[in-house]
Scaffold this motif. Structure first.
Motif, short mmCIF file in Angstrom:
data_model
loop_
_atom_site.label_atom_id
_atom_site.label_comp_id
_atom_site.label_asym_id
_atom_site.label_seq_id
_atom_site.Cartn_x
_atom_site.Cartn_y
_atom_site.Cartn_z
N PHE A 24 55.11 33.48 23.38
CA PHE A 24 54.08 33.69 24.38
C PHE A 24 54.59 34.66 25.42
N ALA A 25 53.69 35.47 25.95
CA ALA A 25 54.06 36.35 27.05
C ALA A 25 54.34 35.52 28.30
N SER A 26 55.24 36.01 29.11
CA SER A 26 55.63 35.30 30.33
C SER A 26 54.46 35.22 31.31
N PRO A 27 54.26 34.07 31.96
CA PRO A 27 53.22 34.01 33.01
C PRO A 27 53.45 35.01 34.13
N VAL A 28 54.71 35.33 34.41
CA VAL A 28 54.99 36.34 35.44
C VAL A 28 54.45 37.69 35.01
N THR A 29 54.61 38.02 33.73
CA THR A 29 54.09 39.29 33.22
C THR A 29 52.57 39.35 33.32
N LEU A 30 51.92 38.26 32.94
CA LEU A 30 50.45 38.27 32.92
C LEU A 30 49.86 38.22 34.33
N VAL A 31 50.40 37.39 35.19
CA VAL A 31 49.79 37.20 36.51
C VAL A 31 50.26 38.26 37.49
N ILE A 32 51.58 38.46 37.60
CA ILE A 32 52.11 39.37 38.61
C ILE A 32 52.02 40.82 38.16
N VAL A 33 52.55 41.11 36.96
CA VAL A 33 52.60 42.51 36.51
C VAL A 33 51.21 43.02 36.14
N VAL A 36 48.21 41.38 39.20
CA VAL A 36 48.32 41.89 40.57
C VAL A 36 48.65 43.38 40.60
N ALA A 37 49.68 43.79 39.84
CA ALA A 37 50.13 45.18 39.93
C ALA A 37 49.20 46.15 39.20
N PHE A 38 48.77 45.80 37.98
CA PHE A 38 47.96 46.73 37.19
C PHE A 38 46.47 46.64 37.52
N LEU A 39 45.94 45.41 37.54
CA LEU A 39 44.51 45.22 37.76
C LEU A 39 44.14 44.98 39.22
N HIS A 40 45.13 44.73 40.07
CA HIS A 40 44.90 44.44 41.49
C HIS A 40 43.97 43.23 41.65
N SER A 41 44.14 42.24 40.79
CA SER A 41 43.29 41.06 40.84
C SER A 41 44.05 39.85 40.29
N PRO A 42 44.51 38.94 41.15
CA PRO A 42 45.16 37.73 40.63
C PRO A 42 44.24 36.89 39.75
N ALA A 43 42.94 36.87 40.06
CA ALA A 43 42.01 36.10 39.24
C ALA A 43 41.96 36.63 37.81
N ALA A 44 41.97 37.96 37.65
CA ALA A 44 41.99 38.53 36.30
C ALA A 44 43.27 38.17 35.58
N GLY A 45 44.39 38.15 36.31
CA GLY A 45 45.66 37.77 35.68
C GLY A 45 45.65 36.33 35.19
N TYR A 46 45.12 35.43 35.99
CA TYR A 46 45.05 34.03 35.56
C TYR A 46 44.05 33.83 34.44
N THR A 173 30.64 44.89 32.15
CA THR A 173 30.89 46.10 31.35
C THR A 173 32.36 46.28 31.02
N GLY A 174 33.24 45.55 31.70
CA GLY A 174 34.66 45.70 31.44
C GLY A 174 35.21 44.67 30.50
N VAL A 175 34.38 43.85 29.87
CA VAL A 175 34.86 42.80 28.99
C VAL A 175 35.53 43.39 27.75
N THR A 176 34.99 44.50 27.24
CA THR A 176 35.58 45.11 26.05
C THR A 176 37.00 45.60 26.34
N GLY A 177 37.18 46.22 27.49
CA GLY A 177 38.53 46.66 27.86
C GLY A 177 39.47 45.50 28.06
N MET A 178 38.99 44.41 28.65
CA MET A 178 39.83 43.24 28.82
C MET A 178 40.14 42.56 27.49
#
Length: 296
Positions: A24-33, A36-46, A173-178
């Motif tokens: 599994f990918a690290s939660p730090v990678t998904l939430v923080i990297v 927060v860092a790439f999408l500028h949205s903690p909710a999207a990371g979670y 409209t961004g669901v496909t990208g996500m």
């Protein structure tokens, strides 16, 4: 896992299968990297983290169904007759007795192993970043994010999110990208797969079965993102309104340390909700898999 294989607790095939199911990918990678860092949205990371866990459990359950059980009936009967806490305690005592090393030796070997693993991971990441640049130069007609997503998880996530703004990401409209991003995170890149297989080189784990489980994880993540992206974001809006109020601060171009520090209580609350969901799903998987075992 590597230590279990060295001690003879699991076979070569079991070590490779267990590594594929627990990658599994690290939660730090998904939430923080990513969040927060790439999408500028903690909710999207979670949201990506929840989908990643759900798709990983689904991929592991599917792979276990195809693989089948090869455990002996007698061993299953002796284990099922005891309650789970007693079995856990007995397993800890047996593992400690088989190991026999002192705390100081364990600590020293753990630090040395961690440093060695960091060198291996860093070497793979540098090597694959060079390969990605070479592929982009040789095949300019291919999408820029394709090679990065297939080969390396961090560079792939960065390439997939570099042209996405926060309003686009959180809209329908961004669901496909996500979904593509979630599939890339489930696949985890050939670089990450080789890192795990390198740690199990003594077990002679095969790459094709390992990559097949990772591909299955990516496919489940792609489908689950279409099904669960909007519901999970709606749950975030209803259950955790504090995240919504602080969303504007995170979507700015620069993230100050004070902004991230103020978001920690809300992030921990969402983390607790996701951990509770994971425990419930794990209990359901355990109940389904144990129903087919012989009764004590």
């Amino acid at each position: 896992m590597q230590q279990l294989h060295k001690q003879g607790s699991i076979s070569d095939k079991e070590a490779g299968r267990l590594a594929a199911l627990t990658h599994f990918a690290s939660p730090v990678t998904l939430v923080i990297v990513v969040g927060v860092a790439f999408l500028h949205s903690p909710a999207a990371g979670y949201t990506l983290l929840a989908i990643h866990w759900l798709s990983g459990l689904a991929a592991g359950f599917t792979a276990a169904l195809f693989a089948g059980r090869r455990n002996s009936v007698a061993q299953d009967i002796t284990r099922v007759t005891k309650p789970l806490p007693k079995r856990v305690h007995q397993a800890v005592l047996e593992a400690r007795e088989r190991d026999g090393r002192s705390f100081g030796k364990l600590l020293g070997e753990a630090v040395a192993s961690a440093v060695q693993n960091l060198m291996v991971v860093g070497g793979y990441m540098i090597m694959f970043s060079v390969v990605i640049n070479i592929a982009a130069t040789l095949f300019p007609q291919l999408p820029p994010a394709l090679a990065a997503s297939v080969l390396e998880i961090h560079l792939g996530a960065n390439a997939l999110t570099s042209q996405a703004a926060a309003p686009f990401v959180l809209s329908s409209t961004g669901v496909t990208g996500m979904a593509l991003l979630s599939a890339a995170l489930g696949w985890s890149g050939i670089c990450g797969q080789l890192q795990s297989l390198t740690a199990l080189k003594q077990a002679k784990a095969r790459f094709i079965p390992y990559a097949a489980v990772r591909l299955l994880h990516g496919l489940y993540a792609f489908v689950f993102t279409f099904l669960l992206w909007k519901p999970l974001l709606n749950v975030r809006t209803v259950v955790m309104p504090a995240i919504s109020s602080n969303e504007a601060a995170v979507t700015s171009e620069t993230l100050s340390p004070f902004t991230v520090w103020n978001l920690i209580p809300q992030l921990l609350s969402l983390q607790s909700i996701l951990l509770l969901l994971l425990l419930v799903l794990s209990a359901l998987v355990y109940a389904v898999t144990s129903s087919g075992r012989p009764a004590g």
